[in-house]
Design an enzyme around this catalytic site. Structure first.
Site, PDB file in Angstrom:
ATOM      1  N   HIS A 413       0.813  -1.189  -0.026  1.00  0.00           N
ATOM      2  CA  HIS A 413      -0.089  -0.228   0.044  1.00  0.00           C
ATOM      3  C   HIS A 413       0.883   1.321  -0.110  1.00  0.00           C
ATOM      4  CE1 HIS A 413      -3.835   1.799   0.080  1.00  0.00           C
ATOM      5  NE2 HIS A 413      -4.318   1.119   0.928  1.00  0.00           N
ATOM      6  N   ASP A 417      -2.381   2.437  -4.621  1.00  0.00           N
ATOM      7  CA  ASP A 417      -3.492   2.510  -3.808  1.00  0.00           C
ATOM      8  C   ASP A 417      -4.576   1.349  -4.185  1.00  0.00           C
ATOM      9  OD1 ASP A 417      -2.449   4.873  -2.804  1.00  0.00           O
ATOM     10  OD2 ASP A 417      -3.255   6.123  -4.332  1.00  0.00           O
TER      11      ASP A 417
END
Length: 443
Positions: A413, A417
């Site tokens: 992450h 995204d």
């Protein structure tokens, strides 16, 4: 007067005889000393020339980042003959197994390390005696009996009197008489330990069934895999997203062309090549999934080096298919098959596993239905494939049975995204459900 002269002459004659005898003894002693010294010198020259013939083989350079390993096994033992470049030992590192080969033909005369020892690059490993298959039996006999050693010394060694048995008088040859019987009884009484009566603790109840344990030392590769997996969990901000793929179209295509591909290209057409091609195309559209973090920079790769997870007896390895974005189905299948064979045979090299920008792991071959794969750092994502199962799904308002595979994408992450990760997985799904779209996609 005559008697004195006779006595003096006799004394003079005895003195001369005694001096001559001493001179002879000295000459004999010197002669023996020179013989012994000459014999020792010849033996030293013999053994020196013998040692100069042998060669000590050292632990070879294994890789730039590897300085030591574990001596896993000896393929040859002392006395075995070897040919040039024949494997003598195997050293296990945290990445690959390294074979140590004989530099020339000969015979192994000494092993300088034991199995399971840790050995370092440049360390003495074994000694080889060069020659055609090593030294002949006659040469081995010469090692035991020095050809330059005087025969009288060899005879002395073979005819020397054995030591007398314990307790035998060397001068008389008899056995000394035993001491008084009373003293023996006293010794026995003194040496007998005193009995101390103590109440034994009650025995613990025996548990039913087998309670044995077996402890096995982790090999270097397994230790390194464990270290990297934990490093990945600690470093990456891992998150997993799932999707379902209808495998009907791909299975139909495979059924139609697999025999033709096998006949023309001598390779089986599987599902891995389709997923590899689909991922390569999706990575071009979502470049962050093909990137990596180095320090405070993001590195975007213009190529796709696809790491393919392969299970081996020693652990999971990930050989790399280079430039997968420029390959078709058949080329990818050939490369995966070759790497898989090398992995199972333990013949992978560091070059085969170095790099990699994206990983595919197929747990479906073992029957896995769902899973969350772990990112292979420094990569940013990994795709997990799973088993195909018939399931009821709704198609055009009708409930039908379709072969469904659940796929998972674990991503970092910090780089991707959720929007990018989900978009990537949907694109892979669309390519697999309609393989013809891969022909229309731009490389």
């Amino acid at each position: 007067m005559l008697s004195k002269r006779v006595i003096a002459a006799a004394r003079s004659s005895a003195f001369l005889a005694s001096r001559n005898a001493r001179c002879r003894d000295t000459a004999v002693s010197l002669s023996k000393g020179w013989k012994v010294a000459d014999s020792q010198m010849r033996r030293a020259q013999f053994h020196s020339s013998h040692l100069l013939q042998a060669e000590t083989v050292k632990v070879p350079q294994m890789a730039e980042s590897i300085s030591e390993g574990t001596l896993r096994s000896w393929s040859k033992q002392v006395g075995d003959s070897v040919e040039a470049d024949e494997e003598v030992a195997t050293i296990e590192t945290d990445k690959i197994d390294v074979s140590v080969n004989a530099p020339k033909s000969g015979k192994i005369v000494e092993l300088l390390a034991k199995e399971e020892d840790t050995v370092s690059v440049g360390q003495d490993l074994f000694i080889i005696e060069p020659g055609e298959g090593g030294a002949s039996p006659s040469a081995q006999e010469q090692k035991k009996v020095d050809p330059e050693e005087p025969k009288d010394q060899q005879l002395d060694k073979t005819t020397s009197e054995p030591p007398a048995p314990s307790g035998v008088d060397k001068q008389s040859g008899g056995i000394p008489p035993e001491g008084p019987k009373e003293s023996k009884k006293e010794v026995k009484q003194d040496s007998k330990p005193k009995e101390v009566k103590s109440k034994a603790p009650p025995a613990a109840p025996k548990a039913p069934g087998n309670r044995g344990e077996t402890r096995v030392k982790m090999n270097r590769m397994r230790l390194r895999i464990a270290e990297r997996l934990k490093e990945s969990q600690n470093a990456a901000a891992s998150l997993t997203t799932f999707n379902e793929i209808d495998m009907s179209s791909l299975m139909e295509m495979r059924k139609k062309y697999k025999d033709e591909v096998l006949k023309e290209h001598d390779v089986k057409l599987g599902f891995m090549s389709a997923f590899a091609r689909a991922c390569a195309l999706a990575l071009k559209e979502i470049p962050a999934a093909n990137a990596s973090i180095e320090g405070d920079e993001i590195v975007y790769h213009d190529y796709v080096d696809l790491s393919v997870a392969v299970a081996t007896p020693k652990g999971l390895v990930t050989p790399v298919v280079r430039n997968a974005e420029s390959m078709g189905f058949v080329d990818i299948e050939k490369e995966i098959a070759a790497l898989g064979t090398k992995a199972r045979d333990g013949k992978l090299t560091l070059e085969d596993m170095a790099g990699g920008t994206f990983t595919i792991s197929n747990g479906g071959v073992f029957g896995s239905l769902y899973g969350t794969p772990i990112i292979n750092l420094p990569q940013s994502a990994v795709l997990g494939m799973h088993a195909i199962k018939d399931r009821p799904v709704v198609v055009n308002g009708q409930i039908v049975i379709r072969p469904i595979m659940v796929v998972a994408l674990t991503y970092d992450h910090r780089l991707l995204d959720g929007r990018e990760a989900v978009t990537f997985l949907v694109k892979v799904r669309d390519y697999i459900e309609d393989p013809r779209k891969m022909l229309l996609a731009l490389n």
